[in-house]
Design an enzyme around this catalytic site. Structure first.
Site, PDB file in Angstrom:
ATOM      1  N   SER A  21      -4.568  -1.959  -3.601  1.00  0.00           N
ATOM      2  CA  SER A  21      -4.931  -1.713  -1.998  1.00  0.00           C
ATOM      3  C   SER A  21      -4.679  -0.259  -1.961  1.00  0.00           C
ATOM      4  CB  SER A  21      -3.492  -2.357  -1.417  1.00  0.00           C
ATOM      5  OG  SER A  21      -3.626  -2.053   0.018  1.00  0.00           O
ATOM      6  N   TYR A  73       5.142  -4.598  -0.474  1.00  0.00           N
ATOM      7  CA  TYR A  73       3.533  -4.326  -0.717  1.00  0.00           C
ATOM      8  C   TYR A  73       3.227  -3.016  -1.416  1.00  0.00           C
ATOM      9  CZ  TYR A  73      -1.279  -4.854   0.475  1.00  0.00           C
ATOM     10  OH  TYR A  73      -2.770  -4.912   0.352  1.00  0.00           O
TER      11      TYR A  73
END
Length: 256
Positions: free
Chosen positions: A145, A168
């Protein structure tokens, strides 16, 4: 995508997700065969059908498998034949995942990092073991990401209930270095490990968030999921034959 993946057979883990289903579709359109894997076979069939994938396609095999189950995943790779690549689109998490920073407990943080990053390690390990056994060219693509690369821009979440989970960021940044570790450890030009780091993907987010996010890009803002899959297909193809240990960012300039 023409026939970039002709004679390729690709495993897609997490094929029942938003990205995973579209990866399956893109691989099939590029002439490849797919082994689509998800924790729920019924959910997988429904999701693939929703993106116009013919679940009776002769080039598609579907299987039910939990990527966090070490025994089942190891058995899958020991029995696999003819696989030339894999994409890990899985996103395992607990019910406590996604809390704001000061509300995250140590137990929750540890558990989410363990199941997500741990299963990514296991998947990469078993892909590598498969390659060592078969000695056929293999390309593994992991999904990281932009928030595995840069610090979160928390201002885009103002006036929403959304946040960017700390777990995350930890998982996605570690994924990038895990790729390098595995590629370096195997040390064979025929075995490649790379990742794609998408920017935000459209999935029903509130308008106030979309507007704030767009101001941090070059004008497109959040991307449609189909705009990510071309890079994945490239990494699975022979066009990227000597690309390994790399992370390709697809974000319309959000990270610069």
């Amino acid at each position: 995508m023409n026939q970039m993946l002709k004679d390729k057979k690709i495993v897609v883990a997490g094929a029942g997700g938003l990205l995973g289903a579209n990866v399956v579709k893109s691989i099939l359109l590029a002439g490849g065969d797919v082994v689509a894997m998800d924790i729920s076979l019924e959910h997988l069939k429904t999701r693939l059908s929703s993106v116009d994938v013919d679940i009776n396609n002769a080039h598609l095999i579907m299987c039910e498998l939990d990527i966090t189950n070490s025994e089942a995943l190891t058995r899958f790779w020991q029995q696999a034949e003819g696989i030339t690549g894999a994409v890990n689109c899985t996103y395992p998490r607990t019910n406590s995942y996604g809390a704001k920073f000061f509300d995250v407990t140590l137990d929750s943080f540890n558990e989410n990092v363990s199941i997500h990053l741990g299963s990514s390690f296991l998947f990469a390990q078993q892909c590598a073991a498969y390659f060592v056994d078969k000695e056929l060219p293999f390309s593994l693509v992991n999904i990281s990401s932009i928030y595995g690369v840069i610090a979160p821009k928390f201002s885009v979440y103002d006036n929403t209930s959304m946040t960017m989970p700390v777990e995350y960021a930890a998982i996605k940044s570690a994924t990038i270095h895990l790729n390098r570790y595995v590629a370096s450890y195997i040390n064979d030009s025929r075995f490649r490990v790379n990742s794609v780091s998408p920017g935000g993907i459209l999935d029903g987010q509130p308008e106030v968030f979309l507007d704030a996010y767009c101001k941090n890009t070059h004008g497109t803002g959040m991307l449609n999921v189909e705009e990510i899959t071309g890079t994945i297909v490239y990494l699975l193809s022979d066009l990227s034959r000597f690309v390994t240990g790399q992370n390709i960012i697809v974000d319309d300039g959000f990270s610069i």
